[in-house]
Motif scaffolding. Structure first.
Motif, PDB file in Angstrom:
ATOM      1  N   LEU A 131       0.837  -1.253   0.016  1.00 26.57           N
ATOM      2  CA  LEU A 131      -0.233   0.032   0.107  1.00 26.57           C
ATOM      3  C   LEU A 131       0.837   1.273   0.179  1.00 26.57           C
ATOM      4  CD1 LEU A 131      -2.448  -1.128   2.670  1.00 26.57           C
ATOM      5  CD2 LEU A 131      -2.781  -1.161   0.205  1.00 26.57           C
ATOM      6  N   TYR A 132       0.270   2.209  -0.624  1.00 25.15           N
ATOM      7  CA  TYR A 132       1.112   3.674  -0.674  1.00 25.15           C
ATOM      8  C   TYR A 132       0.334   4.625   0.504  1.00 25.15           C
ATOM      9  CZ  TYR A 132       3.596   1.650  -4.282  1.00 25.15           C
ATOM     10  OH  TYR A 132       4.422   0.685  -5.007  1.00 25.15           O
ATOM     11  N   PHE A 133       1.169   5.080   1.210  1.00 23.58           N
ATOM     12  CA  PHE A 133       0.594   6.129   2.303  1.00 23.58           C
ATOM     13  C   PHE A 133       1.671   7.040   2.379  1.00 23.58           C
ATOM     14  CE2 PHE A 133       2.789   4.086   5.833  1.00 23.58           C
ATOM     15  CZ  PHE A 133       2.784   2.868   5.451  1.00 23.58           C
ATOM     16  N   LYS A 156       5.686   6.528   4.436  1.00 20.56           N
ATOM     17  CA  LYS A 156       5.835   5.133   4.390  1.00 20.56           C
ATOM     18  C   LYS A 156       7.201   5.042   4.666  1.00 20.56           C
ATOM     19  CE  LYS A 156       5.884   1.518   0.965  1.00 20.56           C
ATOM     20  NZ  LYS A 156       4.830   0.819   0.070  1.00 20.56           N
ATOM     21  N   MET A 197      -5.106  14.722  -2.838  1.00 24.92           N
ATOM     22  CA  MET A 197      -5.257  13.302  -2.907  1.00 24.92           C
ATOM     23  C   MET A 197      -6.524  12.703  -3.160  1.00 24.92           C
ATOM     24  SD  MET A 197      -3.704  10.505  -0.015  1.00 24.92           S
ATOM     25  CE  MET A 197      -3.399  11.719   1.221  1.00 24.92           C
ATOM     26  N   THR A 198      -6.339  11.848  -4.249  1.00 25.46           N
ATOM     27  CA  THR A 198      -7.579  11.406  -5.040  1.00 25.46           C
ATOM     28  C   THR A 198      -8.276  10.563  -3.816  1.00 25.46           C
ATOM     29  OG1 THR A 198      -6.534   9.312  -5.445  1.00 25.46           O
ATOM     30  CG2 THR A 198      -6.260  11.229  -6.949  1.00 25.46           C
ATOM     31  N   GLN A 241      -9.314   7.520  -3.937  1.00 28.09           N
ATOM     32  CA  GLN A 241      -8.759   6.327  -4.080  1.00 28.09           C
ATOM     33  C   GLN A 241      -7.566   6.316  -3.371  1.00 28.09           C
ATOM     34  OE1 GLN A 241      -6.385   4.333  -6.252  1.00 28.09           O
ATOM     35  NE2 GLN A 241      -6.853   2.584  -4.857  1.00 28.09           N
ATOM     36  N   LYS A 242      -6.623   7.230  -3.223  1.00 25.29           N
ATOM     37  CA  LYS A 242      -5.382   7.121  -2.588  1.00 25.29           C
ATOM     38  C   LYS A 242      -5.896   7.453  -1.118  1.00 25.29           C
ATOM     39  CE  LYS A 242      -1.676   7.607  -5.554  1.00 25.29           C
ATOM     40  NZ  LYS A 242      -1.247   8.679  -6.526  1.00 25.29           N
ATOM     41  N   GLU A 271      -6.828   4.412   0.504  1.00 31.23           N
ATOM     42  CA  GLU A 271      -5.592   3.409   0.458  1.00 31.23           C
ATOM     43  C   GLU A 271      -4.935   3.467   1.689  1.00 31.23           C
ATOM     44  OE1 GLU A 271      -3.447   2.951  -3.163  1.00 31.23           O
ATOM     45  OE2 GLU A 271      -1.757   1.895  -2.554  1.00 31.23           O
ATOM     46  N   ALA A 272      -4.391   4.896   1.733  1.00 28.81           N
ATOM     47  CA  ALA A 272      -3.877   5.527   3.058  1.00 28.81           C
ATOM     48  C   ALA A 272      -4.326   5.129   4.387  1.00 28.81           C
ATOM     49  CB  ALA A 272      -3.490   6.974   2.878  1.00 28.81           C
TER      50      ALA A 272
END
Lengths: 276, 294, 425
Positions: A100-102, A105, B1-2, B4-5, B8-9
């Protein structure tokens, strides 16, 4: 489906393995032989490999001194909880780091990793104080709690995640699966060798853990096997033959656990081939 | 940030929550505290008072610290490549279809389950100058006895041998698992293309193994930088060769738990930490270059 | 099938595990009796059974209190004490040694003076040196348990084999060298690989004694001055180095890899400097069982044959809930009865003089009289509030001197510099 099916496996491989095994088995054999010596035979110079007389009463002495059943049970309980806890916590974290991307990270990963870069003895007294505030001095849970959170497992599983093709994730996402479903249904089964390795290593480290149980727990019935044996190491004199007897008695659960689990490594991954 | 992102985060943080909370509570606070203590004169009791950089200044002129530092570096330089090579070779061999596979795997694993005390005592006997089996065998073939543990020039090498031997047990398992994780389809494809044993190993196996190898490289580096148990078990505290074999963690332990000079010990641990951190960061940065990610 | 088995075993283990997990960690659950609980913390597993006997006896005669022993190995004892004392959570009664000043300064010990008076304890019953060890800043902080002295053990069979006369009480260092030279030459002639003299390279059974025997001191009586600038100290090290060079003492390589006492027990040496804490080991070794073990006080050097005396005492935590009960326990442990049991089991030389004879009677294969004789010329183990800071400095440089990496003069110079700096800080 055998992959490298060499009928003619090089004899060098055999030689290497046999040599390797001899060297590794040696301390274990010596441990057992010493456990049936007298003190004088155990410290003898030159060292005596095979004692002329066998003294199995060392085992009786050890059994008298320590409540082995309790020590075994405690050790197993701690190991089971720590392993299961770590498998869950570390695999979840590893998934996040691998897939996952955050924001933050990399820094976070480095931070987690950096906790391993400091001598673990630093944490002995702070943990003691934490256990006081949690009213957990002299308990089994004191042995479990700090070990549930560990960077080693996170790092290991992250690497194993990298070996699994991302295409699987993508296929599942297209099918509408949530991150959790991907984690649970698809990736976890493929992570088996990693999970098994982590289980074995965590079990080992927990089993060997010596200083912490001795510091946080007071009564013999809250000790683990290694800690119990550690009590035999004296200021001036250590009766090695007793320590070795205890060592032999305590190593069997670990060997058996390994024998059971290593089949899962051998079995390999029936489904590691990608069925397209 | 979209959107979706964002999801995800958020999911990522949820997955990370138990770990971060646990690490934060149990470890992070103690970690910061330790850093703070390195600037104080902390001992066993009483409120420590700040002494600024005095501990660090003292370290700069501390001969024992330099010795420990140098010794540790040598252990790392010898140990890391050695463990990598041995473990990989052993794992590759164990991955073959050999008779008695289970036996070999269990046997090679044994150092990992043997009590550290037994390993230490056994090797001390093997290495003993007067009566160790190694010297006895050397004498038989006409070579003079070697003072493996008391010769100040040799002691680090002797300890390194035991170190590599015992560390390889665990890492062989890990690399073996890594090997098992390589999809068989790759091997089959290579065989169909007519590749031989060596080509398969270097062109297929190794590259796919790099994530695991990377892990082993980083972990052994971190692990060997913190070597302590072996030295503690194999060298008597009153032996001269201790000066030439003690590690930074050994010196740390000596200052913290024997001399009770805990502020100073914290400073030692911070220097060690910074060193390991530096090298690990370098390794992480290099990861992109040589680690193959599917 | 295997999977099912694995899951089943795991669930079974988990169920078994749940119960103790949530067990209450505090002591209260365990003890159903109405007596107040006392805890006694010790580190020697070998002495535990005997101390348990004394504790059982105490428990039987006490209507108010019940004591339990907590065992922690030497390697973690002090860390644990520091952690628990720091948290106000230490055991009620615990073993204490020369590290005492640190704990007094850290304000975690209960001063015992008023309890001694209240309980009519006659401190003259105890060997004076042992009382001095726990007297700091004009208060008494622990009651003496036992004492250790250093003597020389010798293997009569080896002396007989090479036809050399045994060491005699009152012998001098020169006598020792004469005997050793004779041994050395005869051993060589016989083509054997035995050693005349063996020694452990730790301070207490070796050079600390020699320093005082030549008229020097390790640290001054008021703990403020290091003694390593005295020529007597360098001389005492030189004497040992001479032993190495004249091949009267086993080579440094050998002694640094294997303990001198282990070599002696394996019949590799004729004489060894040894502490009384090894008494049980000596009693049970084959040399003694064959009637060949002799004990004699150390040879005298320039001044005399001083032995350093170490020992343990029982201290009480400042935060104990039951100071009177704790002292009652200490009184019992260090009283005549407690010391008699200690002596009869031979676990420690009683600090209580009248009980010392029981210790002597316990040993059948060795004559423990030498341990007592050594106390006639003795000094307390050098200590003080800075001991933790300077003992390492001494040990490290002593190793370099004995290995002959540096000369005794240079080594003592280095020790003096760092040790005095550590004290002055």
């Amino acid at each position: 489906m055998k992959l490298i099916n060499k009928r003619k496996v090089s004899k060098w491989v055999y030689l290497y393995l046999i040599l390797g095994v001899s060297i590794t088995i040696l301390p274990f054999i010596w441990m057992f032989l010493t456990s049936i010596k007298t003190y004088e035979q155990a410290i003898a110079i030159p060292p005596i490999l095979f004692p002329k007389t066998f003294h199995f009463e060392n085992y009786v002495k050890i059994m008298d001194k320590f409540p082995f059943i309790t020590l075994y049970l405690n050790t197993i309980i701690v190991i089971v909880f720590v392993v299961i806890g770590q498998l869950i916590i570390s695999s979840m974290a590893a998934y996040a780091f691998a897939r996952l991307y955050f924001p933050g990270k990399n820094i976070l990963f480095l931070l987690v990793l950096s906790l391993m870069m400091i001598p673990s003895q630093i944490f002995l007294i702070p943990h003691y104080n934490i256990m006081i505030s949690l009213k957990s001095i002299n308990t089994i849970r004191a042995l479990i709690l700090p070990s549930l959170f560990n960077a080693f497992g996170v790092f290991l599983l992250r690497q194993f995640f990298y070996e699994i093709p991302k295409s699987l994730d993508e296929a599942a996402t297209i099918d509408g699966a949530s991150y959790f479903v991907i984690y649970k249904r698809i990736l976890l089964p493929l992570l088996q060798p990693g999970l098994v390795s982590l289980s074995i290593i965590t079990a080992l480290n927990t089993w060997k853990s010596l200083m912490w149980p001795l510091i946080v727990n007071r009564d013999m019935d809250k000790m683990t096997l290694s800690a119990g044996l550690g009590l035999l190491i004296g200021e001036h004199t250590t009766y090695y033959e007793q320590v070795m007897a205890g060592g032999v008695v305590s190593v069997f659960p670990m060997l058996i656990i390994f024998l059971i689990f290593q089949k899962y490594i051998i079995q390999g991954i029936a489904n590691s081939g990608i069925k397209n | 940030m979209t959107k979706q992102k964002l999801t995800e985060a958020k999911s990522a943080y949820l997955f990370l929550l138990p770990l971060i909370v646990g690490l934060g509570y149990f470890y992070f606070y103690a970690f910061i505290q330790n850093f703070y203590f390195s600037f104080t004169d902390l001992s066993s009791f009483g409120k420590p008072s700040l002494v600024g950089l005095e501990n660090y200044k003292k370290l700069l002129t501390d001969e024992k610290f330099y010795l420990a530092f140098k010794n540790t570096l040598i252990y790392v330089l010898i140990g890391v490549p050695s463990v990598l090579i041995f473990s990989t070779l052993s794992a590759e061999f164990l991955n073959q279809n050999i008779k008695g596979n289970t036996f070999f795997r269990t046997a090679l694993f044994i150092p990992a389950v043997t009590m550290p005390a037994a390993i230490g005592i056994l090797w001390r006997w093997l290495y003993n100058y007067q009566f160790g089996i190694i010297n006895v065998l050397l004498n038989r073939v006409g070579i003079e006895s070697i003072a493996w543990l008391s010769n100040t020039n040799l002691v680090k090498g002797s300890i390194s041998i035991v170190l590599v031997w015992s560390m390889s047990a665990i890492y062989t398992i890990i690399i073996l698992s890594g090997l098992q994780g390589i999809p068989k389809s790759y091997y089959e494809a290579a065989e169909i293309d007519g590749a031989n044993k060596f080509q398969i190993f270097f062109k297929v196996t190794l590259p796919l193994l790099t994530p695991t190898l990377f892990f082993v490289a980083v972990m052994t580096t971190i692990g060997i930088f913190q070597i302590f148990d072996l030295i503690f078990l194999m060298i008597q505290p009153t032996a001269l060769s201790l000066r030439y074999s003690m590690s930074m963690v050994y010196y740390f332990y000596d200052r913290a738990f024997v001399a009770f000079d805990k502020g100073y010990a914290s400073a030692i641990s911070i220097i060690l930490f910074l060193m390991i951190l530096l090298i690990t960061v370098v390794q992480l940065k290099l990861q992109k270059k040589w680690v193959y990610e599917e | 099938m295997k999977r099912v088995l694995k899951v089943f075993t795991l669930s079974l283990l988990l169920t078994m595990a749940i119960i103790p997990i949530f067990a209450n960690g505090s002591q209260e659950m365990k003890n159903s009796s109405a007596k107040k609980q006392l805890t006694l913390s010790i580190w020697d597993e070998n002495q535990k059974a005997t101390i348990q006997e004394i504790v059982d006896s105490f428990n039987a005669q006490s209507t108010e209190y019940e004591a339990t022993i907590q065992l922690t190995p030497w390697s973690t004892y002090w860390t644990k004490l520091d952690a628990s004392a720091g948290a106000g959570d230490a055991a009620d009664v615990f073993w204490m040694n020369v590290y005492l000043p640190k704990y007094v300064d850290g304000d975690v010990l209960l001063p015992l003076d008023e309890y001694i008076t209240k309980n009519d304890i006659d401190i003259n019953n105890y060997v004076q040196t042992t009382l001095d060890m726990y007297n700091y800043k004009n208060h008494i902080w622990a009651m003496p348990k036992g004492m250790d002295t250093v003597v020389v053990a010798y293997n009569k069979a080896l002396f007989d084999k090479y036809d050399v006369a045994y060491p005699q009480k009152g012998w001098s260092w020169d006598d020792m060298k004469t005997i050793s030279m004779e041994l050395r030459d005869k051993i060589k002639k016989a083509g054997d690989t035995n050693y005349p003299i063996l020694m452990e390279l730790d301070a207490q059974p070796s050079y600390f004694n020699f320093i005082y025997q030549n008229g020097g001191y390790v640290v001054s009586d008021d703990y403020s001055k290091s003694g390593f600038n005295q020529p007597e100290v360098a001389k005492s090290f030189q004497n040992v180095v001479d032993l190495f060079n004249e091949k009267l003492l086993a080579p440094y390589n050998v002694l640094s890899e294997t303990k001198g006492t282990d070599l002696f027990i394996s019949k590799k040496g004729a004489m060894v400097f040894i502490g009384s804490w090894k008494a049980s080991v000596l009693e049970n070794c084959s040399i003694a069982q064959e009637g060949n073990l002799g004990l004699v006080t150390m040879p005298s050097q320039d001044v005399d044959n001083t032995s350093v005396i170490g020992g343990l005492g029982y201290a009480i935590s400042k935060n104990t809930k039951y100071p009177d009960g704790s002292f009652a326990l200490v009184k019992y442990l260090t009283g005549f009865e407690g010391n008699k049991i200690q002596g009869e089991k031979g676990i420690d030389i009683p600090a209580y003089r009248d009980a010392q004879k029981y210790y002597k009677e316990h040993f059948k294969n060795i004559d423990a009289q030498a341990f007592f004789d050594a106390a006639d010329t003795s000094v307390p183990f050098p200590a003080g509030p800075d001991i933790n800071a300077w003992i390492g400095i001494i040990n490290d440089n002593a190793a370099r001197i004995l290995a002959q990496e540096i000369s005794p003069e240079k080594g003592c110079e280095l020790i003096y510099k760092d040790m005095q700096a550590a004290i002055d800080k």
